[in-house]
Structures are given as C-alpha cells and as structure tokens.
Design a protein around this motif. Structure first.
Motif, PDB file in Angstrom:
ATOM      1  N   TRP A  31       0.801  -1.167   0.135  1.00 35.49           N
ATOM      2  CA  TRP A  31      -0.409  -0.155   0.439  1.00 35.49           C
ATOM      3  C   TRP A  31       0.450   1.204  -0.071  1.00 35.49           C
ATOM      4  CZ3 TRP A  31      -4.596  -1.948  -1.507  1.00 35.49           C
ATOM      5  CH2 TRP A  31      -4.999  -2.750  -0.301  1.00 35.49           C
ATOM      6  N   PRO A  32       0.507   2.620  -0.487  1.00 36.08           N
ATOM      7  CA  PRO A  32       1.794   3.560  -1.183  1.00 36.08           C
ATOM      8  C   PRO A  32       1.162   4.588  -0.102  1.00 36.08           C
ATOM      9  CG  PRO A  32      -0.168   3.488  -2.743  1.00 36.08           C
ATOM     10  CD  PRO A  32      -0.597   1.449  -1.801  1.00 36.08           C
ATOM     11  N   ARG A 143      -3.622  -8.274  -9.275  1.00 33.07           N
ATOM     12  CA  ARG A 143      -3.957  -8.477  -7.650  1.00 33.07           C
ATOM     13  C   ARG A 143      -5.442  -8.948  -8.292  1.00 33.07           C
ATOM     14  NH1 ARG A 143       0.174 -10.802  -5.256  1.00 33.07           N
ATOM     15  NH2 ARG A 143       2.323  -9.922  -5.498  1.00 33.07           N
ATOM     16  N   GLY A 144      -6.360  -8.662  -8.598  1.00 30.82           N
ATOM     17  CA  GLY A 144      -7.991  -8.696  -7.882  1.00 30.82           C
ATOM     18  C   GLY A 144      -8.333  -7.449  -7.671  1.00 30.82           C
ATOM     19  N   ASP A 145      -9.490  -7.607  -7.910  1.00 34.15           N
ATOM     20  CA  ASP A 145      -9.946  -5.752  -8.353  1.00 34.15           C
ATOM     21  C   ASP A 145      -9.792  -5.363  -6.836  1.00 34.15           C
ATOM     22  OD1 ASP A 145     -10.286  -6.445 -10.699  1.00 34.15           O
ATOM     23  OD2 ASP A 145     -13.134  -5.537 -10.851  1.00 34.15           O
ATOM     24  N   MET A 146      -9.662  -6.105  -6.133  1.00 32.49           N
ATOM     25  CA  MET A 146      -9.616  -5.346  -4.204  1.00 32.49           C
ATOM     26  C   MET A 146      -8.292  -4.793  -4.776  1.00 32.49           C
ATOM     27  SD  MET A 146      -9.519  -7.920  -1.289  1.00 32.49           S
ATOM     28  CE  MET A 146     -11.520  -8.429  -0.917  1.00 32.49           C
ATOM     29  N   ILE A 147      -7.650  -4.962  -5.007  1.00 31.52           N
ATOM     30  CA  ILE A 147      -6.243  -4.342  -4.809  1.00 31.52           C
ATOM     31  C   ILE A 147      -6.065  -3.294  -5.802  1.00 31.52           C
ATOM     32  CG2 ILE A 147      -3.814  -4.335  -4.668  1.00 31.52           C
ATOM     33  CD1 ILE A 147      -4.391  -7.433  -3.197  1.00 31.52           C
ATOM     34  N   ASN A 148      -6.093  -3.554  -7.476  1.00 37.59           N
ATOM     35  CA  ASN A 148      -5.546  -2.962  -8.274  1.00 37.59           C
ATOM     36  C   ASN A 148      -6.725  -3.178  -9.362  1.00 37.59           C
ATOM     37  OD1 ASN A 148      -4.733  -4.898  -9.187  1.00 37.59           O
ATOM     38  ND2 ASN A 148      -1.925  -4.251  -8.539  1.00 37.59           N
ATOM     39  N   GLY A 149      -6.199  -2.342 -10.392  1.00 42.28           N
ATOM     40  CA  GLY A 149      -6.866  -2.814 -11.604  1.00 42.28           C
ATOM     41  C   GLY A 149      -6.326  -3.337 -12.839  1.00 42.28           C
ATOM     42  N   HIS A 150      -7.072  -4.451 -13.385  1.00 41.20           N
ATOM     43  CA  HIS A 150      -5.978  -4.492 -14.851  1.00 41.20           C
ATOM     44  C   HIS A 150      -5.541  -4.304 -15.675  1.00 41.20           C
ATOM     45  CE1 HIS A 150      -6.778  -8.007 -18.165  1.00 41.20           C
ATOM     46  NE2 HIS A 150      -6.192  -8.607 -17.113  1.00 41.20           N
ATOM     47  N   PRO A 151      -6.075  -3.042 -15.910  1.00 40.60           N
ATOM     48  CA  PRO A 151      -5.754  -2.176 -17.307  1.00 40.60           C
ATOM     49  C   PRO A 151      -4.377  -2.261 -16.820  1.00 40.60           C
ATOM     50  CG  PRO A 151      -7.370  -1.582 -16.964  1.00 40.60           C
ATOM     51  CD  PRO A 151      -7.304  -2.077 -15.531  1.00 40.60           C
ATOM     52  N   PHE A 152      -3.454  -1.856 -18.068  1.00 42.89           N
ATOM     53  CA  PHE A 152      -2.152  -2.228 -17.840  1.00 42.89           C
ATOM     54  C   PHE A 152      -1.538  -1.430 -17.854  1.00 42.89           C
ATOM     55  CE2 PHE A 152       2.797  -3.182 -19.161  1.00 42.89           C
ATOM     56  CZ  PHE A 152       3.027  -3.651 -18.449  1.00 42.89           C
ATOM     57  N   THR A 153      -1.848   0.086 -17.039  1.00 40.75           N
ATOM     58  CA  THR A 153      -1.189   1.773 -16.612  1.00 40.75           C
ATOM     59  C   THR A 153      -0.930   2.198 -15.423  1.00 40.75           C
ATOM     60  OG1 THR A 153      -4.324   2.242 -15.939  1.00 40.75           O
ATOM     61  CG2 THR A 153      -2.650   2.461 -18.780  1.00 40.75           C
ATOM     62  N   PRO A 154       0.096   2.805 -15.405  1.00 40.75           N
ATOM     63  CA  PRO A 154       0.871   3.097 -14.237  1.00 40.75           C
ATOM     64  C   PRO A 154      -0.570   3.529 -12.698  1.00 40.75           C
ATOM     65  CG  PRO A 154       1.758   4.281 -15.725  1.00 40.75           C
ATOM     66  CD  PRO A 154       0.797   3.441 -16.172  1.00 40.75           C
ATOM     67  N   GLU A 155      -1.700   4.422 -13.465  1.00 44.76           N
ATOM     68  CA  GLU A 155      -2.046   4.804 -12.945  1.00 44.76           C
ATOM     69  C   GLU A 155      -3.112   3.332 -11.940  1.00 44.76           C
ATOM     70  OE1 GLU A 155      -0.712   7.643 -14.882  1.00 44.76           O
ATOM     71  OE2 GLU A 155      -2.436   5.765 -15.215  1.00 44.76           O
ATOM     72  N   ARG A 157      -2.709   0.245 -12.137  1.00 43.10           N
ATOM     73  CA  ARG A 157      -2.049  -0.828 -11.157  1.00 43.10           C
ATOM     74  C   ARG A 157      -1.543  -0.288  -9.401  1.00 43.10           C
ATOM     75  NH1 ARG A 157      -0.370  -5.755 -14.532  1.00 43.10           N
ATOM     76  NH2 ARG A 157      -2.181  -5.535 -15.535  1.00 43.10           N
ATOM     77  N   VAL A 158      -1.864   0.807  -9.373  1.00 41.23           N
ATOM     78  CA  VAL A 158      -1.123   1.592  -8.574  1.00 41.23           C
ATOM     79  C   VAL A 158      -2.563   0.800  -7.319  1.00 41.23           C
ATOM     80  CG1 VAL A 158      -0.598   2.670  -6.760  1.00 41.23           C
ATOM     81  CG2 VAL A 158       0.308   3.548  -8.516  1.00 41.23           C
ATOM     82  N   PRO A 159      -1.866  -0.153  -6.180  1.00 37.94           N
ATOM     83  CA  PRO A 159      -2.850  -1.141  -5.180  1.00 37.94           C
ATOM     84  C   PRO A 159      -3.843   0.105  -4.084  1.00 37.94           C
ATOM     85  CG  PRO A 159      -0.435  -1.989  -5.097  1.00 37.94           C
ATOM     86  CD  PRO A 159      -0.309  -0.809  -6.107  1.00 37.94           C
ATOM     87  N   ASP A 160      -4.636   0.694  -4.492  1.00 40.94           N
ATOM     88  CA  ASP A 160      -6.007   1.592  -3.790  1.00 40.94           C
ATOM     89  C   ASP A 160      -6.363   1.056  -1.978  1.00 40.94           C
ATOM     90  OD1 ASP A 160      -7.606   3.350  -3.227  1.00 40.94           O
ATOM     91  OD2 ASP A 160      -8.205   3.742  -5.191  1.00 40.94           O
ATOM     92  N   PRO A 161      -6.306   1.337  -1.244  1.00 44.43           N
ATOM     93  CA  PRO A 161      -7.253   0.661   0.056  1.00 44.43           C
ATOM     94  C   PRO A 161      -8.551   1.198  -0.050  1.00 44.43           C
ATOM     95  CG  PRO A 161      -5.083   1.901   0.560  1.00 44.43           C
ATOM     96  CD  PRO A 161      -5.250   1.958  -0.792  1.00 44.43           C
ATOM     97  N   ALA A 162      -8.674   2.281  -1.175  1.00 46.89           N
ATOM     98  CA  ALA A 162     -10.172   2.432  -0.640  1.00 46.89           C
ATOM     99  C   ALA A 162     -11.181   1.290  -1.549  1.00 46.89           C
ATOM    100  CB  ALA A 162     -10.328   3.792  -1.793  1.00 46.89           C
TER     101      ALA A 162
END
Length: 454
Positions: A31-32, A143-155, A157-162
């Motif tokens: 988590w960042p 790692r799954g929608d609970m963690i980050n998004g599938h599209p291969f972009t920096p935005e 793929r960043v793990p998002d606690p929300a």
C-alpha cells in the motif's frame, strides 16, 4: 445481514488476532499510503458483518458430515470475481449452475450436498510475480479488483486501499442477491426444469433434463402421498473465498457474544492458498485464531508431516468440520503424492474433510498463448482423488471448482470439444480459466457416478 457481534476495542487484543502482524505475510499488496489503509481498516472494522457466526457454525457441522461420508461438499465459482461482473444475472447463473450440479449429485448418488460458492469476496488472487513487463514497461501485477485494476497503466496498477471498501460493498450486495435466489423460491426443487431454460440443447443439458423429469416424477408421487414440501423451497448456501488480504480479513473479524469467540465475518468459510500455507506465516497464524471452518490448499510438494503440522496449528482440538484439506496435486501426480498424505493423516486420528481441487494443478498454456486447462485432465484428477480414497478406505468429501454459469470458452475439451482456436471465442477470465456451464454439468454427472461407487 447484521447480527449482534462485538468489535474488539482499539489497542486490545485478547484473542491474539493481531499476532499475525509480527510474522511474514506473503502475497500482500504494498500500500503506498499507510494512513489511507489504516483509515479504511478502521471503517471496515465497524461495518456490518457479511455473514453471521451461527451460520459458520452450521457449516462446520455440515463439513463434519461430509468428512464422515454422510454428505458431499460442492464448492464453485470464479477464480477471481470482478466488480464489473457483480450483476444479478451473472450471480444467478453461478448459483443456478451450483444448484444444478447439486441436484445431479444428490439424485445420482443419494447424497446430501453442501452447497458453497466462491462468491462475495473472491476479489484477490496470489500471483507468481510481483511485477509484469510488457514492451519494456514494468508495472505491478494485477492482484484482483480488491487491490488494483486490470488495465496495464501505472494509475490502474497502483494498489488502492479504497478498493477494499468497494469490495466490501459489492460483496454485501452479492450476498443479498445470493440469499434472494436461494431463499426466495428460485431454488425450489420443483423448478429444476426452469433452471435449464435459455441454454441450447446438447448432451449435457439433455441428460440434465432427464434427471429433472425423474425428480418431477418422484415429487408427484410424494405429493400424492401427502408429503409436505416446504423444505424444498429454500436451500442452505454458504459463501467462501481465499483469506488472502489480511488487512481486509482482520477488519471484518468480530467477537460473537454467544460464544465469546472471534469469527471472520467476511465469509462462512475461508481457505489458505498453496502459496501462503507456511506454518510460521501470517495467514496460518491469523486463521488459527478465528472460529470459522477453514481450508488449506495442498499442492504436489506437500508431505504428510506438512499436513499434520497444519492440522495441529489450525485445529488443535481436532474438531470435526473445522479443517478441510483441499488437494490440488495435478492429474499426473495425485495418485503418487496423495496416498501417503491421506494415510498418515488418517492414522494419526486427525479429523479432516478431504476435498479435491482439480483445476489449479492442471494449468497449461495453449499453442495460441491462452492460459487454459484440459477438461480430460480435470476429470482425471477427480478420478485419481476418488481412487486413492477408495483404496485407503477413507472418505472423498468434496469438490472445489473454478466455474462460471456462462457459456465461456476457457477450458479445452468437453462434449462441445472446445479447441485451441475456439478459446478465443469467449475467453473472458482475467486470471484463471473456468469450466463453463455445460462442462460443469458434465463434471457433476461424472462425480455422481464416482460417489455411487464410493
């Protein structure tokens, strides 16, 4: 959905629930923002539970029956749920597929079936690498929608606690839809023909229709005898997922005032994966503290000593139904590896429910580049699982499948004879390939025959 459960006060840990934080936790997102994940966890810790502890206790009893050979566990659903697919139609299709499979098993083998979905929480998956590289660009893996998004972009793929809160909200909605279908009359056994509507005719569906007709005939006979059919209107249906993201699981753990014991209220049943089952790891430590029935995936490197040590850590009181071993050896290894593990665990008097996962040990890459499985390998591992238990005189207690209720083309073979070229037609999974609706029914017929021989 809610029940009278207590939240452990901040700064206290009478049940040792936070001891996992001092251990190595594999497969966790980085988590960042530490403050952001702490805030999300705090909000989830006071949110309504997704399941009630009493239902988890009921499941423990049902799994104990499966371990004795008095029932059979059928557990199925997506490899990884996605937020986009959490709509009523897709949820209904998955529930319907599991209900149809259960009908086939119950009718064919005269065996009660414990029905469980990989639903309402299967939003995270372990990965073999932390990063993914495409065209010279390296990003965190999906790692799954609970963690980050599938599209291969920096935005993306960043793990998002929300996303943990989003997963909670969508899981709650999914759980409500499942309850509506299983308790509101849709699951009525007198509607077995209706569950097959909308699917084209083929061997698996035609065979199911014959089973439904036989059930109709039996019900009409019982009706003529004055039987009460209220019990046919609803079914017990339990929710499960891999307990992977520990921040989420810990936040949804509550103490049940009935028993004074902590329950992970994110699901009735949680399992530990092959990649996170380390005896001294955080996942085993955490699930050893909750009262839910729990499972452990056992791959081909598992030794009997590994299994015995896990049983001691996770079920020291040797409570029947508390511990399920989900074996995923692969079709080529199951007959070689599983016998010694089962024999030694049984000889030690360990109470365990044995279940086969014939999906994960049989993954291949097709010539066209798709991650897939051969349907023949899936059935061969199931067959090997039953053969081992028959030879040892032990109980094959259940089936754990990655499946969908839709007509996807992700697994090679089956009566539709999906080819390598055919995979591209409807390959929709974001992670692992799943059996489609017809392949799921075919599997159920095969397993029903094995249960009859059991």
């Amino acid at each position: 959905m809610s029940s009278a459960v207590d939240v452990v006060a901040p700064g206290t840990d009478p049940d040792g629930l936070d001891r996992f934080r001092d251990l190595v936790a594999l497969q966790q997102p980085t988590w960042p923002d530490a403050d952001a994940i702490a805030a999300v966890a705090a909000r989830l810790s006071v949110a309504a539970p997704l399941v009630v502890p009493a239902e988890a206790d009921t499941l423990t009893e049902r799994l104990a029956a499966a371990g004795r050979g008095e029932a059979f566990l059928l557990q199925g659903g997506d490899c990884a749920e996605t937020f986009a697919d959490a709509n009523a139609t897709r949820i209904r299709n998955k529930v319907r597929t599991i209900l149809q499979m259960a009908v086939i098993l119950t009718h064919g083998a005269s065996t009660p079936v414990v029905k469980m979905g990989r639903l309402a929480g299967q939003y995270a998956k372990p990965r073999s690498s932390d990063t993914e590289t495409r065209d010279g660009v390296t990003l965190p893996c999906y790692r799954g929608d609970m963690i980050n998004g599938h599209p291969f972009t920096p935005e993306s793929r960043v793990p998002d606690p929300a996303r943990l809160e989003q997963a909670y909200r969508i899981s709650a909605a999914t759980a409500n839809v499942v309850r509506a279908f299983t308790r509101g009359g849709y699951a009525d056994l007198r509607r077995v023909h209706e569950w097959n509507r909308g699917f084209m005719q083929n061997p698996a569906y035609a065979r199911y229709e014959r089973t439904a007709t036989e059930i109709d005939r039996a019900i009409r006979f019982m009706d003529a005898c004055g039987a009460d059919f209220d019990a046919l209107r609803t079914v017990e249906f339990f929710l499960s997922h891999e307990a992977l993201v520990l921040d989420y699981e810990r936040a949804l753990t509550r103490v049940d005032p009935r028993t004074g014991r902590p329950y992970d209220t994110s699901a009735h049943f949680l399992w530990i994966g092959e990649r996170t089952r380390h005896l001294d790891g955080a996942h085993v430590e955490f699930l050893s503290r909750v009262a839910n029935p729990v499972g452990v995936k056992l791959g081909p490197t598992t030794t009997a000593d590994d299994a015995l040590a896990l049983a001691q850590r996770l079920n020291p009181d040797n409570t029947p139904g508390r511990l399920t071993f989900i074996t995923r050896m692969g079709a080529s290894r199951v007959r070689d590896v599983l016998p010694e593990v089962v024999a030694k665990v049984t000889a030690a008097g360990v109470a365990v429910t044995w279940v086969t996962d014939p999906m994960h040990g049989n993954t291949i890459t097709s010539e066209s580049g798709f991650k897939t499985r051969r349907f023949t390998d899936v059935l061969d591992e199931v067959t090997g699982f039953f053969e081992v238990h028959r030879e040892l005189g032990t109980v094959p207690g259940g089936l754990h499948m990655e499946l969908t209720g839709d007509d996807v083309t992700e697994v090679l073979g089956g009566s539709e004879e999906i080819s390598d070229e055919g995979l591209a037609l409807r390959y929709e999974t974001l992670v692992d390939p799943r059996l489609n609706h017809q392949q799921s029914l075919e599997t159920a017929f095969q397993v029903a025959e094995m249960l009859t021989r059991r």
